[in-house]
Design an enzyme around this catalytic site. Structure first.
Site, PDB file in Angstrom:
ATOM      1  N   HIS A   1       0.985  -1.345  -0.105  1.00  0.00           N
ATOM      2  CA  HIS A   1       0.260  -0.020  -0.148  1.00  0.00           C
ATOM      3  C   HIS A   1       0.814   1.199  -0.124  1.00  0.00           C
ATOM      4  O   HIS A   1       2.063   1.055   0.661  1.00  0.00           O
ATOM      5  CB  HIS A   1      -0.974   0.063   1.331  1.00  0.00           C
ATOM      6  CG  HIS A   1      -2.021   0.972   1.135  1.00  0.00           C
ATOM      7  ND1 HIS A   1      -1.859   2.344   1.384  1.00  0.00           N
ATOM      8  CD2 HIS A   1      -3.428   0.702   0.703  1.00  0.00           C
ATOM      9  CE1 HIS A   1      -3.227   2.930   1.191  1.00  0.00           C
ATOM     10  NE2 HIS A   1      -3.902   1.897   0.737  1.00  0.00           N
TER      11      HIS A   1
ATOM     12  N   ASP B   1      -8.063  -5.292   0.287  1.00  0.00           N
ATOM     13  CA  ASP B   1      -8.611  -6.160  -0.717  1.00  0.00           C
ATOM     14  C   ASP B   1      -8.291  -7.543  -0.765  1.00  0.00           C
ATOM     15  O   ASP B   1      -8.697  -8.309  -1.521  1.00  0.00           O
ATOM     16  CB  ASP B   1      -8.081  -5.656  -2.268  1.00  0.00           C
ATOM     17  CG  ASP B   1      -8.812  -4.239  -2.374  1.00  0.00           C
ATOM     18  OD1 ASP B   1      -9.708  -3.993  -1.977  1.00  0.00           O
ATOM     19  OD2 ASP B   1      -8.103  -3.467  -3.465  1.00  0.00           O
TER      20      ASP B   1
HETATM   21  N1  ACO Z   1       4.232  -7.614  -4.742  1.00  0.00           N
HETATM   22  C1  ACO Z   1       5.506  -7.564  -4.868  1.00  0.00           C
HETATM   23  N2  ACO Z   1       6.358  -6.443  -4.717  1.00  0.00           N
HETATM   24  C2  ACO Z   1       5.631  -5.299  -4.427  1.00  0.00           C
HETATM   25  C3  ACO Z   1       4.371  -5.321  -4.377  1.00  0.00           C
HETATM   26  C4  ACO Z   1       3.701  -6.470  -4.459  1.00  0.00           C
HETATM   27  N3  ACO Z   1       2.362  -6.348  -4.335  1.00  0.00           N
HETATM   28  N4  ACO Z   1       3.904  -4.123  -3.774  1.00  0.00           N
HETATM   29  C5  ACO Z   1       5.154  -3.568  -3.882  1.00  0.00           C
HETATM   30  N5  ACO Z   1       6.106  -4.220  -4.241  1.00  0.00           N
HETATM   31  C6  ACO Z   1       7.503  -3.687  -4.046  1.00  0.00           C
HETATM   32  C7  ACO Z   1       7.990  -2.917  -5.413  1.00  0.00           C
HETATM   33  O1  ACO Z   1       8.423  -3.607  -6.437  1.00  0.00           O
HETATM   34  C8  ACO Z   1       9.199  -2.034  -4.713  1.00  0.00           C
HETATM   35  O2  ACO Z   1      10.342  -2.720  -4.789  1.00  0.00           O
HETATM   36  P1  ACO Z   1      11.811  -2.106  -5.003  1.00  0.00           P
HETATM   37  O3  ACO Z   1      11.862  -1.062  -3.687  1.00  0.00           O
HETATM   38  O4  ACO Z   1      12.638  -3.035  -5.076  1.00  0.00           O
HETATM   39  O5  ACO Z   1      11.636  -1.408  -6.277  1.00  0.00           O
HETATM   40  C9  ACO Z   1       8.791  -1.816  -3.408  1.00  0.00           C
HETATM   41  O6  ACO Z   1       7.809  -2.980  -2.942  1.00  0.00           O
HETATM   42  C10 ACO Z   1       7.761  -0.551  -3.009  1.00  0.00           C
HETATM   43  O7  ACO Z   1       6.616  -0.563  -3.790  1.00  0.00           O
HETATM   44  P2  ACO Z   1       6.059   0.452  -4.713  1.00  0.00           P
HETATM   45  O8  ACO Z   1       5.555   0.005  -5.989  1.00  0.00           O
HETATM   46  O9  ACO Z   1       7.127   1.810  -4.858  1.00  0.00           O
HETATM   47  O10 ACO Z   1       4.986   1.047  -3.933  1.00  0.00           O
HETATM   48  P3  ACO Z   1       3.772   2.022  -4.399  1.00  0.00           P
HETATM   49  O11 ACO Z   1       3.763   2.824  -3.021  1.00  0.00           O
HETATM   50  O12 ACO Z   1       4.103   2.927  -5.693  1.00  0.00           O
HETATM   51  O13 ACO Z   1       2.693   0.981  -4.732  1.00  0.00           O
HETATM   52  C11 ACO Z   1       0.818  -0.600  -4.481  1.00  0.00           C
HETATM   53  C12 ACO Z   1       1.441   0.600  -3.876  1.00  0.00           C
HETATM   54  C13 ACO Z   1       0.350   0.241  -5.967  1.00  0.00           C
HETATM   55  C14 ACO Z   1      -0.448  -0.658  -3.818  1.00  0.00           C
HETATM   56  C15 ACO Z   1       1.545  -1.652  -4.772  1.00  0.00           C
HETATM   57  O14 ACO Z   1       1.886  -2.264  -3.497  1.00  0.00           O
HETATM   58  C16 ACO Z   1       0.835  -2.795  -5.518  1.00  0.00           C
HETATM   59  O15 ACO Z   1       0.846  -2.748  -6.895  1.00  0.00           O
HETATM   60  N6  ACO Z   1       0.211  -3.622  -4.990  1.00  0.00           N
HETATM   61  C17 ACO Z   1      -0.434  -4.877  -5.321  1.00  0.00           C
HETATM   62  C18 ACO Z   1      -2.048  -4.225  -5.867  1.00  0.00           C
HETATM   63  C19 ACO Z   1      -2.789  -4.099  -4.996  1.00  0.00           C
HETATM   64  O16 ACO Z   1      -2.934  -4.788  -3.984  1.00  0.00           O
HETATM   65  N7  ACO Z   1      -3.550  -2.788  -4.680  1.00  0.00           N
HETATM   66  C20 ACO Z   1      -4.401  -2.458  -3.633  1.00  0.00           C
HETATM   67  C21 ACO Z   1      -3.998  -1.206  -3.055  1.00  0.00           C
HETATM   68  S1  ACO Z   1      -5.250  -0.960  -1.553  1.00  0.00           S
HETATM   69  C22 ACO Z   1      -6.384  -0.095  -2.429  1.00  0.00           C
HETATM   70  O17 ACO Z   1      -6.419   0.567  -3.401  1.00  0.00           O
HETATM   71  C23 ACO Z   1      -7.828  -0.313  -1.613  1.00  0.00           C
END
Ligand code: ACO
Length: 436
Positions: free
Chosen positions: A313, A371
């Site tokens: 998140h 979710d």
């Molecule tokens: N699985 C694997 N790796 C992940 C995940 C994941 N679900 N989420 C983040 N990471 C990793 C990223 O690749 C990044 O790695 P790095 O530092 O080595 O490059 C690190 O964790 C930080 O993640 P970011 O992408 O920078 O985080 P951001 O805040 O931009 O994204 C998001 C947040 C979009 C929710 C992301 O975690 C994601 O895509 N999750 C899966 C989709 C999801 O569940 N979305 C629901 C969100 S809650 C809602 O809307 C109600």
């Protein structure tokens, strides 16, 4: 109103330009991080700030919702989400988001009465639905239907009239369950079920989703309660992508129904509200517990383009407090529908257990989000995956509308217009067609 508690001095040292120092006020809200008010930066120093994804940028003052992502706190108007979920129903929370206080008995009764009187939709909307192919994604239908409300309800389009704004707000929250259930019924080829004003908000939604004219439908109190709690948990979440979309769309004074349509469009994406659908797709793809390590490895491999859906998140770097509350209702619903030993739930729990121990997820503070479990509850209730995000939209409409109302009540509000750092060609002339 935020108060000024100090100033930030920004020293600008740019090649070919004299050094310059500018001072910007530091704002303090009632809680949470302070913010540097940079509104006058461009005017005084001819420089922008650059923050794609709004990682460090506050876009407004708001007194509706507070999140402390590190501590895993979510509060609406000062009330903790767990407290609200345990002690209020969805419409009480909607009232709180709209008006700032929980309703007393009379206010609650009046509000519920008003909401139930707005649950029906214009009969001609049936024609709009029937114009879509049956195989259309229900979210596509929902976006069209909600945006089209402005064509039907002309008496609540004057956004400068607080009374009309209130009427539009009530209409949107009240009609969303009807429109969402219609999108579902249309996609499965069943007749639309009219709202029943004798039922609670959640019961009425379940009835419109599952009743058929040929049979009497009785809602299970456990399912209705879980649905009500899920609505509360999704009601608002401060300036997330869809809420910011609603604020930005409406900053141009666009009509409220079109702006909520824009919010639903943003919510649909799998990185946002579309994740509840993506979680179930992912669990189905994984299929069996023994394949979980393979998928954990894939999620850690940056070249795979795969992320564990329902994990991570932007704001929560701790357990999502909504996921913590939801788990309890997940167990209750599965017990009620006789799916206590659901392989999907077992797989979800095992995935969570492994991910929470894995260095990759631990070091990046990737916890299950709301979710992760909401999809499992919906699945157990018999709700098709394609409409999961519609349920999220239905709940979040309360937050979108409250934020929209707050924006309009703020005399400082302006049209939203971010700037950019241009990196394209500076200038050139069009060549005649034969010379390009
Ligand atoms: N699985 C694997 N790796 C992940 C995940 C994941 N679900 N989420 C983040 N990471 C990793 C990223 O690749 C990044 O790695 P790095 O530092 O080595 O490059 C690190 O964790 C930080 O993640 P970011 O992408 O920078 O985080 P951001 O805040 O931009 O994204 C998001 C947040 C979009 C929710 C992301 O975690 C994601 O895509 N999750 C899966 C989709 C999801 O569940 N979305 C629901 C969100 S809650 C809602 O809307 C109600």
């Amino acid at each position: 109103m935020a108060e000024i508690i100090g100033k930030a001095t920004i020293k600008l040292e740019r090649a070919g330009q004299p050094d310059k120092q500018v001072e910007m006020p530091i704002l303090k809200g009632t809680t949470g991080p302070d913010a540097i008010d940079i509104r006058k930066l461009y005017g005084t120093a001819d420089i922008f700030t650059h923050d794609p994804g709004f990682i460090s940028t506050s876009s407004c003052e708001s007194s509706i919702t507070f999140i402390d992502g590190d501590k895993g706190i979510l509060r609406h108007r000062g009330y903790d989400i767990k407290d609200l979920t345990e002690n209020c129903n969805y419409l009480e929370v909607v009232y709180l988001l709209f008006y700032g206080e929980l309703p007393n008995e009379k206010q609650k009764a009046d509000f519920e009465h008003m909401m139930t009187r707005h649950t029906m939709v214009h009969e001609q909307l049936r024609n709009l639905y029937s114009g879509f192919p049956r195989r259309a994604h229900p979210m596509a239908i929902l976006i069209g239907a909600v945006s089209s409300l402005s064509a039907f309800y002309h008496d609540s389009l004057d956004i400068n009239d607080p009374k009309q704004r209130e009427t539009a707000s009530i209409r949107m929250v009240a009609k969303m369950p009807t429109l969402t259930a219609m999108a579902h019924k249309y996609s499965i080829g069943q007749p639309f079920i009219y709202p029943d004003n004798s039922l609670s908000f959640a019961e009425n939604f379940l009835s419109m989703m599952f009743a058929v004219p040929a049979e009497k439908y009785k809602t299970s109190p456990i399912l209705a309660r879980a649905m009500d709690k899920l609505l509360i948990l999704h009601a608002d979440h401060e300036q997330n992508a869809s809420t910011s979309t609603v604020r930005l769309a409406s900053s141009s004074q666009a009509n409220p129904f079109a702006c909520i349509g824009a919010g639903i469009s943003s919510l649909w994406g799998p990185a946002h509200g579309g994740a509840n659908e993506a979680v179930i797709e992912m669990l189905k793809e994984i299929g069996t517990i023994d394949r979980i390590p393979e998928y954990i490895a894939k999620a850690k491999d940056k070249t795979s383009g795969f992320k564990l859906m329902g994990f991570g998140h932007r704001v929560y770097k701790n357990y999502d407090p909504r996921a913590a509350v939801i788990k309890k209702y997940c167990d209750e619903v599965l017990e009620e529908v006789g799916a206590k030993n659901s392989p999907m739930l077992k797989m979800a729990k095992e995935l969570e257990r492994i991910a929470l121990q894995d260095e990759y997820f631990v070091s990046r503070k990737l916890f299950p989000n709301v979710d992760f479990y909401s999809g499992i509850i919906y699945e157990a209730m018999g709700i098709p995956t394609q409409i999961f995000t519609g349920l999220f939209a239905m709940a979040r409409t309360a937050g979108w509308v409250a934020q929209w109302q707050e924006m309009y009540a703020d005399p400082d509000h302006k049209i939203g217009r971010p700037r950019q750092v241009y990196t394209g060609v500076v200038e050139r002339k069009v060549q005649p067609l034969g010379k390009r």
